[in-house]
Design a protein around this motif. Structure first.
Motif, PDB file in Angstrom:
ATOM      1  N   GLN A 171       0.809  -1.219   0.000  1.00 60.85           N
ATOM      2  CA  GLN A 171       0.000   0.000   0.000  1.00 60.85           C
ATOM      3  C   GLN A 171       0.843   1.271   0.000  1.00 60.85           C
ATOM      4  O   GLN A 171       0.646   2.167  -0.836  1.00 60.85           O
ATOM      5  N   ALA A 172       1.790   1.362   0.918  1.00 61.66           N
ATOM      6  CA  ALA A 172       2.604   2.579   1.024  1.00 61.66           C
ATOM      7  C   ALA A 172       3.437   2.806  -0.232  1.00 61.66           C
ATOM      8  O   ALA A 172       3.536   3.935  -0.733  1.00 61.66           O
ATOM      9  N   GLU A 173       4.027   1.732  -0.757  1.00 59.15           N
ATOM     10  CA  GLU A 173       4.861   1.855  -1.947  1.00 59.15           C
ATOM     11  C   GLU A 173       4.041   2.256  -3.171  1.00 59.15           C
ATOM     12  O   GLU A 173       4.460   3.100  -3.972  1.00 59.15           O
ATOM     13  N   MET A 174       2.868   1.667  -3.309  1.00 56.40           N
ATOM     14  CA  MET A 174       2.032   1.996  -4.456  1.00 56.40           C
ATOM     15  C   MET A 174       1.510   3.427  -4.373  1.00 56.40           C
ATOM     16  O   MET A 174       1.499   4.151  -5.377  1.00 56.40           O
ATOM     17  N   ASP A 175       1.096   3.852  -3.196  1.00 57.65           N
ATOM     18  CA  ASP A 175       0.624   5.233  -3.048  1.00 57.65           C
ATOM     19  C   ASP A 175       1.738   6.216  -3.392  1.00 57.65           C
ATOM     20  O   ASP A 175       1.522   7.211  -4.092  1.00 57.65           O
ATOM     21  N   GLU A 176       2.953   5.930  -2.901  1.00 55.71           N
ATOM     22  CA  GLU A 176       4.082   6.807  -3.187  1.00 55.71           C
ATOM     23  C   GLU A 176       4.396   6.819  -4.684  1.00 55.71           C
ATOM     24  O   GLU A 176       4.687   7.886  -5.262  1.00 55.71           O
ATOM     25  N   LEU A 177       4.364   5.663  -5.320  1.00 54.90           N
ATOM     26  CA  LEU A 177       4.615   5.581  -6.755  1.00 54.90           C
ATOM     27  C   LEU A 177       3.613   6.423  -7.531  1.00 54.90           C
ATOM     28  O   LEU A 177       3.988   7.196  -8.432  1.00 54.90           O
ATOM     29  N   LEU A 178       2.344   6.316  -7.188  1.00 59.96           N
ATOM     30  CA  LEU A 178       1.303   7.024  -7.928  1.00 59.96           C
ATOM     31  C   LEU A 178       1.380   8.529  -7.709  1.00 59.96           C
ATOM     32  O   LEU A 178       1.063   9.312  -8.616  1.00 59.96           O
ATOM     33  N   VAL A 179       1.813   8.940  -6.528  1.00 64.69           N
ATOM     34  CA  VAL A 179       2.032  10.370  -6.283  1.00 64.69           C
ATOM     35  C   VAL A 179       3.222  10.856  -7.103  1.00 64.69           C
ATOM     36  O   VAL A 179       3.164  11.885  -7.786  1.00 64.69           O
ATOM     37  N   THR A 180       4.323  10.112  -7.044  1.00 70.10           N
ATOM     38  CA  THR A 180       5.542  10.486  -7.767  1.00 70.10           C
ATOM     39  C   THR A 180       5.308  10.556  -9.276  1.00 70.10           C
ATOM     40  O   THR A 180       5.841  11.448  -9.953  1.00 70.10           O
ATOM     41  N   GLU A 181       4.489   9.649  -9.790  1.00 66.76           N
ATOM     42  CA  GLU A 181       4.213   9.595 -11.230  1.00 66.76           C
ATOM     43  C   GLU A 181       3.126  10.580 -11.652  1.00 66.76           C
ATOM     44  O   GLU A 181       2.761  10.627 -12.833  1.00 66.76           O
ATOM     45  N   GLY A 182       2.608  11.354 -10.708  1.00 69.75           N
ATOM     46  CA  GLY A 182       1.594  12.344 -11.040  1.00 69.75           C
ATOM     47  C   GLY A 182       0.209  11.778 -11.283  1.00 69.75           C
ATOM     48  O   GLY A 182      -0.654  12.458 -11.847  1.00 69.75           O
ATOM     49  N   VAL A 183      -0.014  10.535 -10.846  1.00 67.43           N
ATOM     50  CA  VAL A 183      -1.319   9.899 -11.041  1.00 67.43           C
ATOM     51  C   VAL A 183      -2.339  10.441 -10.056  1.00 67.43           C
ATOM     52  O   VAL A 183      -3.524  10.609 -10.383  1.00 67.43           O
ATOM     53  N   MET A 184      -1.918  10.719  -8.835  1.00 65.39           N
ATOM     54  CA  MET A 184      -2.830  11.228  -7.827  1.00 65.39           C
ATOM     55  C   MET A 184      -2.132  12.231  -6.930  1.00 65.39           C
ATOM     56  O   MET A 184      -0.903  12.246  -6.827  1.00 65.39           O
ATOM     57  N   GLU A 185      -2.933  13.066  -6.293  1.00 67.22           N
ATOM     58  CA  GLU A 185      -2.423  14.103  -5.405  1.00 67.22           C
ATOM     59  C   GLU A 185      -2.227  13.538  -4.000  1.00 67.22           C
ATOM     60  O   GLU A 185      -3.106  12.858  -3.471  1.00 67.22           O
ATOM     61  N   ARG A 186      -1.067  13.819  -3.418  1.00 68.22           N
ATOM     62  CA  ARG A 186      -0.784  13.326  -2.075  1.00 68.22           C
ATOM     63  C   ARG A 186      -1.822  13.862  -1.076  1.00 68.22           C
ATOM     64  O   ARG A 186      -2.145  15.042  -1.064  1.00 68.22           O
TER      65      ARG A 186
END
Length: 220
Positions: A171-186
């Motif tokens: 969960q933590a790694e995927m959320d961080e990946l999606l934030v870093t890739e601009g998929v979702m806002e932190r």
């Protein structure tokens, strides 16, 4: 006849671990699948989800690195979808998002909004005590995303398209990946579940389930 066809679709559908990468879903069929998700019900009609269709191969490769459950699906599926869940901050009874849903989307008046929010506040504070526990609040939100997930997979099966829901990820790694890739806002979103769509690479053995009378219980 419709009941028989619907049950046949349920019996046919299985979690597809690897897809035929050469067979693609027609875009109008996939939009139909997404529309069944969009039209799904949610608590108070607040729609706490977003469906992200990932087409970038480089991002799919990165998802594989953090999602052990997507090893056979990420790069073979015709369409790969991330279902995001809003965070508790966005789903509080007094948030701007809830006001937007009630007044702009649902078309309620200010008086109706005030009455509605009182009910939502009581639900969050007293009925489920969500405001006391951020994790419980987030899980309540994520549970709702499984309604469109189920509807989309069922709709897909009814038109002969395979699917696989995927929870196997960090969960933590995927959320961080999606934030870093601009998929979702932190802080605004969190990944709830993923789902792959396509056509199975091989046939399955017949589906097995417990007997109807073992699953269903009538009272009275």
């Amino acid at each position: 006849m419709k009941k028989k066809e619907i049950l046949e679709a349920y019996r046919w559908r299985q979690a597809t671990k690897e897809f035929d990468a050469d067979r693609k879903i027609e875009e109008d069929d996939f939009e139909f699948i997404l529309e069944t998700g969009r039209l799904s019900p949610s608590s108070f009609g607040f729609e706490p989800w977003q469906f992200v269709v990932v087409r970038r191969e480089d991002l799919l490769q990165k998802i594989k690195q953090h999602a052990w459950g997507a090893q056979g699906q990420a790069l073979t599926a015709s369409h790969f979808v991330l279902i995001l869940a809003r965070t508790p901050e966005a789903m509080r009874y007094d948030s701007d998002y809830i006001r937007h849903i009630v007044t702009d989307v649902q078309g309620r008046t200010e008086e109706e909004y005030a009455q509605r929010i009182k009910r939502v506040q009581a639900f969050q504070e007293t009925d489920y005590r969500l405001l006391d526990d951020a994790r419980a609040f987030q899980e309540w939100i994520k549970r709702q995303t499984y309604i469109p997930l189920g509807n989309m997979m069922t709709a897909a099966a009814q038109i002969g398209i395979d699917s696989c829901p995927i929870e196997g990820f960090n969960q933590a790694e995927m959320d961080e990946l999606l934030v870093t890739e601009g998929v979702m806002e932190r802080g605004a979103w969190s990944l709830s579940v993923m789902v792959a769509f396509g056509h199975r690479a091989r046939d399955f053995a017949p589906k097995t389930r417990r007997d109807f009378n073992e699953v269903v219980k009538y009272i009275g």
